[in-house]
Write a protein that holds these residues in place. Structure first.
Motif, PDB file in Angstrom:
ATOM      1  N   ILE A  86      93.418  29.063   2.827  1.00  0.00           N
ATOM      2  CA  ILE A  86      93.460  29.723   4.129  1.00  0.00           C
ATOM      3  C   ILE A  86      93.656  28.602   5.146  1.00  0.00           C
ATOM      4  CG2 ILE A  86      92.171  31.082   5.817  1.00  0.00           C
ATOM      5  CD1 ILE A  86      90.742  32.446   3.456  1.00  0.00           C
ATOM      6  N   PRO A  87      94.750  28.626   5.920  1.00  0.00           N
ATOM      7  CA  PRO A  87      95.044  27.514   6.830  1.00  0.00           C
ATOM      8  C   PRO A  87      94.098  27.444   8.024  1.00  0.00           C
ATOM      9  CG  PRO A  87      96.630  29.292   7.125  1.00  0.00           C
ATOM     10  CD  PRO A  87      95.746  29.690   5.975  1.00  0.00           C
ATOM     11  N   ASP A  88      94.115  26.279   8.701  1.00  0.00           N
ATOM     12  CA  ASP A  88      93.397  26.139   9.965  1.00  0.00           C
ATOM     13  C   ASP A  88      93.812  27.287  10.880  1.00  0.00           C
ATOM     14  OD1 ASP A  88      92.383  23.684   9.140  1.00  0.00           O
ATOM     15  OD2 ASP A  88      93.784  22.499  10.330  1.00  0.00           O
ATOM     16  N   HIS A  89      92.854  27.831  11.607  1.00  0.00           N
ATOM     17  CA  HIS A  89      93.173  28.883  12.568  1.00  0.00           C
ATOM     18  C   HIS A  89      92.000  29.059  13.528  1.00  0.00           C
ATOM     19  CE1 HIS A  89      90.944  31.047   9.416  1.00  0.00           C
ATOM     20  NE2 HIS A  89      90.622  31.946  10.331  1.00  0.00           N
ATOM     21  N   GLN A  90      92.211  29.879  14.525  1.00  0.00           N
ATOM     22  CA  GLN A  90      91.130  30.243  15.439  1.00  0.00           C
ATOM     23  C   GLN A  90      90.712  31.678  15.151  1.00  0.00           C
ATOM     24  OE1 GLN A  90      92.910  29.256  19.358  1.00  0.00           O
ATOM     25  NE2 GLN A  90      91.164  27.872  19.550  1.00  0.00           N
ATOM     26  N   ALA A  91      89.438  31.969  15.440  1.00  0.00           N
ATOM     27  CA  ALA A  91      88.926  33.324  15.240  1.00  0.00           C
ATOM     28  C   ALA A  91      87.940  33.649  16.348  1.00  0.00           C
ATOM     29  CB  ALA A  91      88.242  33.448  13.878  1.00  0.00           C
ATOM     30  N   VAL A  92      87.945  34.908  16.763  1.00  0.00           N
ATOM     31  CA  VAL A  92      86.891  35.404  17.638  1.00  0.00           C
ATOM     32  C   VAL A  92      85.774  35.833  16.695  1.00  0.00           C
ATOM     33  CG1 VAL A  92      87.925  37.723  17.774  1.00  0.00           C
ATOM     34  CG2 VAL A  92      86.320  36.975  19.540  1.00  0.00           C
ATOM     35  N   SER A  93      84.534  35.438  17.017  1.00  0.00           N
ATOM     36  CA  SER A  93      83.455  35.558  16.048  1.00  0.00           C
ATOM     37  C   SER A  93      82.127  35.915  16.700  1.00  0.00           C
ATOM     38  CB  SER A  93      83.317  34.208  15.327  1.00  0.00           C
ATOM     39  OG  SER A  93      82.163  34.160  14.528  1.00  0.00           O
ATOM     40  N   THR A  94      81.318  36.661  15.956  1.00  0.00           N
ATOM     41  CA  THR A  94      79.933  36.907  16.336  1.00  0.00           C
ATOM     42  C   THR A  94      79.139  37.203  15.074  1.00  0.00           C
ATOM     43  OG1 THR A  94      78.493  38.031  17.921  1.00  0.00           O
ATOM     44  CG2 THR A  94      80.044  39.414  16.710  1.00  0.00           C
ATOM     45  N   VAL A  95      77.822  37.197  15.188  1.00  0.00           N
ATOM     46  CA  VAL A  95      76.964  37.524  14.056  1.00  0.00           C
ATOM     47  C   VAL A  95      76.296  38.866  14.318  1.00  0.00           C
ATOM     48  CG1 VAL A  95      74.941  36.847  12.713  1.00  0.00           C
ATOM     49  CG2 VAL A  95      76.594  35.110  13.448  1.00  0.00           C
ATOM     50  N   TYR A  96      76.416  39.751  13.340  1.00  0.00           N
ATOM     51  CA  TYR A  96      75.791  41.074  13.403  1.00  0.00           C
ATOM     52  C   TYR A  96      74.545  41.057  12.526  1.00  0.00           C
ATOM     53  CZ  TYR A  96      74.862  45.967  12.624  1.00  0.00           C
ATOM     54  OH  TYR A  96      74.233  47.184  12.528  1.00  0.00           O
ATOM     55  N   LYS A  97      73.451  41.613  13.038  1.00  0.00           N
ATOM     56  CA  LYS A  97      72.215  41.728  12.269  1.00  0.00           C
ATOM     57  C   LYS A  97      71.970  43.192  11.952  1.00  0.00           C
ATOM     58  CE  LYS A  97      67.349  40.382  12.337  1.00  0.00           C
ATOM     59  NZ  LYS A  97      66.287  39.721  13.115  1.00  0.00           N
ATOM     60  N   GLY A  98      71.890  43.517  10.662  1.00  0.00           N
ATOM     61  CA  GLY A  98      71.651  44.889  10.239  1.00  0.00           C
ATOM     62  C   GLY A  98      72.397  45.198   8.957  1.00  0.00           C
ATOM     63  N   PRO A  99      72.369  46.449   8.512  1.00  0.00           N
ATOM     64  CA  PRO A  99      73.016  46.838   7.256  1.00  0.00           C
ATOM     65  C   PRO A  99      74.509  46.519   7.250  1.00  0.00           C
ATOM     66  CG  PRO A  99      71.579  48.592   8.049  1.00  0.00           C
ATOM     67  CD  PRO A  99      71.661  47.560   9.138  1.00  0.00           C
ATOM     68  N   TYR A 100      75.000  46.081   6.100  1.00  0.00           N
ATOM     69  CA  TYR A 100      76.420  45.722   5.979  1.00  0.00           C
ATOM     70  C   TYR A 100      77.337  46.835   6.462  1.00  0.00           C
ATOM     71  CZ  TYR A 100      75.150  41.741   2.969  1.00  0.00           C
ATOM     72  OH  TYR A 100      74.642  40.582   2.467  1.00  0.00           O
ATOM     73  N   GLY A 101      77.058  48.049   6.080  1.00  0.00           N
ATOM     74  CA  GLY A 101      77.935  49.170   6.403  1.00  0.00           C
ATOM     75  C   GLY A 101      78.022  49.495   7.883  1.00  0.00           C
ATOM     76  N   GLU A 102      77.166  48.879   8.698  1.00  0.00           N
ATOM     77  CA  GLU A 102      77.165  49.172  10.126  1.00  0.00           C
ATOM     78  C   GLU A 102      77.808  48.076  10.973  1.00  0.00           C
ATOM     79  OE1 GLU A 102      73.186  50.271  11.266  1.00  0.00           O
ATOM     80  OE2 GLU A 102      73.056  51.775   9.672  1.00  0.00           O
ATOM     81  N   ALA A 103      78.233  46.976  10.352  1.00  0.00           N
ATOM     82  CA  ALA A 103      78.827  45.869  11.110  1.00  0.00           C
ATOM     83  C   ALA A 103      80.098  46.306  11.850  1.00  0.00           C
ATOM     84  CB  ALA A 103      79.124  44.685  10.200  1.00  0.00           C
TER      85      ALA A 103
END
Length: 153
Positions: A86-103
Motif C-alpha cells: 500500500i503506497p504512501d498516502h494521506q488519510a482523514v482519520s479518527t478513532v471510534y469507541k464502541g461496537p465494530y458494527g457501529e463505526a
C-alpha cells in the motif's frame, strides 16, 4: 471526536479479498494472522478491514471487503492470502469507541471534515482494529477509521 489528516507510510500487507456476509470476518482475519505467523513475519500494525461497498446498498452475499495485516519480511502468499504494497498516502482519520458494527455511523462526519478542509475522498474506507474483542467489552473496542484523501487543487 478528534479528526485529523494523517500521512500514512508505505506498508506491505497480507490480505484476503472476500465477497459475502460480514459474519466471515473473524474467520478470515484468523486466516491472515495465522499465515503471517506461520511465515515468521513481523506484524507491525493491528489488523484492518477495507470495505468496498455497503450493506445499505447491496445484499450480504454481494458485500466486498478485504481483511489484512501489515508486516515486515518476505512472503509469497498462498493463493488465498495475497501480498501487496500500500503506497504512501494521506488519510482523514479518527478513532471510534464502541461496537465494530457501529463505526459506520461516523463515516459521514469524517467525509464532511475532509471536504471542509479541501480534501477529496480517494478510495474506500479502512477500519483498523486497535484492540482485541477477546480482551475488552464491545463498548471499549477502538477502531481507527480512515478514508484515503487527496488535496483539492
Amino acid at each position: 471526536m478528534e479528526i485529523t489528516i494523517k500521512n500514512i507510510k508505505k506498508t506491505q500487507v497480507a490480505y484476503v479479498s472476500v465477497k459475502g456476509p460480514y459474519d466471515k470476518i473473524p474467520e478470515v482475519l484468523g486466516e491472515v494472522v495465522s499465515y503471517v505467523m506461520e511465515e515468521n513475519l513481523q506484524i507491525i500494525e493491528p489488523p484492518y478491514g477495507i470495505y468496498f461497498n455497503s450493506p445499505m446498498e447491496v445484499s450480504p452475499e454481494n458485500l466486498k471487503y478485504e481483511m489484512g495485516i501489515a508486516f515486515i519480511g518476505e512472503a509469497p502468499g498462498n493463493g488465498r492470502v495475497n501480498i501487496k504494497n500500500i503506497p504512501d498516502h494521506q488519510a482523514v482519520s479518527t478513532v471510534y469507541k464502541g461496537p465494530y458494527g457501529e463505526a459506520a455511523q461516523i463515516y459521514q462526519t469524517i467525509i464532511e471534515y475532509a471536504m471542509e478542509n479541501n480534501y477529496q475522498i480517494a478510495g474506500p474506507v479502512k477500519e483498523i482494529y486497535l484492540n482485541d474483542p477477546m480482551e475488552v467489552t464491545e463498548n471499549e473496542l477502538l477502531t481507527e477509521v480512515q478514508f484515503p484523501v487527496v488535496k483539492k487543487s
